[in-house]
Write an enzyme that holds these catalytic residues in place. Structure first.
Site, PDB file in Angstrom:
ATOM      1  N   LYS A   9       0.996  -1.124   0.006  1.00  0.00           N
ATOM      2  CA  LYS A   9       0.010   0.141  -0.037  1.00  0.00           C
ATOM      3  C   LYS A   9       0.792   1.112   0.131  1.00  0.00           C
ATOM      4  O   LYS A   9       0.533   1.964  -0.775  1.00  0.00           O
ATOM      5  CB  LYS A   9      -0.804   0.128   1.296  1.00  0.00           C
ATOM      6  N   ARG A  84      -8.849   1.840   9.448  1.00  0.00           N
ATOM      7  CA  ARG A  84      -8.637   0.290   9.918  1.00  0.00           C
ATOM      8  C   ARG A  84      -9.713  -0.610  10.457  1.00  0.00           C
ATOM      9  O   ARG A  84      -9.364  -1.420  10.766  1.00  0.00           O
ATOM     10  CB  ARG A  84      -7.239   0.428  10.661  1.00  0.00           C
ATOM     11  N   ARG A 123      11.946  -6.004   4.529  1.00  0.00           N
ATOM     12  CA  ARG A 123      11.731  -4.743   4.104  1.00  0.00           C
ATOM     13  C   ARG A 123      12.641  -3.700   4.954  1.00  0.00           C
ATOM     14  O   ARG A 123      12.810  -4.076   6.266  1.00  0.00           O
ATOM     15  CB  ARG A 123      10.220  -4.399   4.381  1.00  0.00           C
ATOM     16  N   ARG A 156      11.922  -1.601  10.846  1.00  0.00           N
ATOM     17  CA  ARG A 156      10.881  -1.439  11.723  1.00  0.00           C
ATOM     18  C   ARG A 156      10.512  -2.474  12.816  1.00  0.00           C
ATOM     19  O   ARG A 156      10.712  -3.382  12.453  1.00  0.00           O
ATOM     20  CB  ARG A 156       9.419  -1.049  11.093  1.00  0.00           C
ATOM     21  N   ARG A 167      -0.134  -8.662  13.378  1.00  0.00           N
ATOM     22  CA  ARG A 167      -0.784  -7.712  12.467  1.00  0.00           C
ATOM     23  C   ARG A 167      -1.526  -8.386  11.444  1.00  0.00           C
ATOM     24  O   ARG A 167      -2.802  -7.770  11.266  1.00  0.00           O
ATOM     25  CB  ARG A 167       0.357  -6.910  11.882  1.00  0.00           C
TER      26      ARG A 167
END
Ligand code: AMP
Length: 209
Positions: A9, A84, A123, A156, A167
């Site tokens: 996203k 969300r 990532r 992160r 998540r």
């Protein structure tokens, strides 16, 4: 932008922003900013973020309402990571109605959980400008450094494997029900999260015109 964490996203939001010169409103980015500045909001949000939980609606809706006061939203905007859950979606409906804005597209990025776990654990992101890289598919030009601002790239805390799995559960339970809302509203567009990075731009242009 709607879709599970790690579906792409944020990457797509950045590309759409460049293509159409629109600001990106990213609640994750704004919350990370508040955490690093140590504001009251940031301090409260951090414990939820570290665990992969949603930050309470009161905080997030407050941040979004404040962001909508800025004049740059008038020509359009991209929302990344918000809403969300259904409560946030209804809050957004209210803000948009007050301003007479219609949502034109809700882009759902579809990607399998197995690929997401692989992707997020590799990532890396820039703590300064938020640019996103991947150790295999989108490496920075200089090893470990951001192409835009040369800051040292970081992983992160919530991109660690156990947190990613949580998540994804939170997404399935709280965020995925929004898919039906936006499909019923006739604004949902589904795209594949597996499009290779170099083709994403054309893929988005095709959809958005
Ligand atoms: P993201 O960068 O969008 O994956 O967001 C990172 C983390 O920030 C999430 O796991 C949540 O803890 C928090 N967060 C971001 N956006 C929201 C939101 N709209 N509502 C609640 N928490 C959020």
């Amino acid at each position: 932008m709607l879709g599970p964490p790690g579906s792409g996203k944020g990457t797509r939001a950045q590309i759409i922003s460049e293509l159409y010169k629109l600001p990106v409103i990213t609640t994750g980015g704004m919350l990370r900013g508040a955490v690093s500045e140590g504001t009251d909001c940031g301090v409260e949000a951090q414990s939820y973020m570290d665990k992969g939980e949603l930050v309470p609606d009161k905080i997030v809706n407050g941040i979004v309402r404040e962001r909508f006061q800025k004049p740059d939203v008038e020509k359009g905007f991209i929302l990344d990571g918000y809403p969300r859950n259904m409560f946030q979606a209804e809050f957004l409906d209210k803000i948009l109605a007050e301003r007479g804005i219609d949502l034109t597209h809700v882009i759902l990025v579809v990607l399998d959980d197995r690929i997401i776990v692989q992707r997020l654990s590799k990532r890396r992101s820039c703590p300064k400008c938020g640019a996103i890289y991947h150790l295999e598919s989108k490496q920075p030009k200089k090893h470990g450094l951001c192409d835009n601002c040369e800051a040292k790239l970081v992983q992160r805390d919530d991109d660690k494997e156990e947190v990613i799995k949580h998540r994804l559960e939170v997404y399935a339970k709280q965020t995925a029900p929004l898919i039906k809302k936006y499909r019923d509203q006739g604004v949902l567009v589904e795209i594949s999260g597996e499009v290779p990075f170099d083709n994403i731009r054309d893929n988005l242009k095709e959809i958005l015109g």
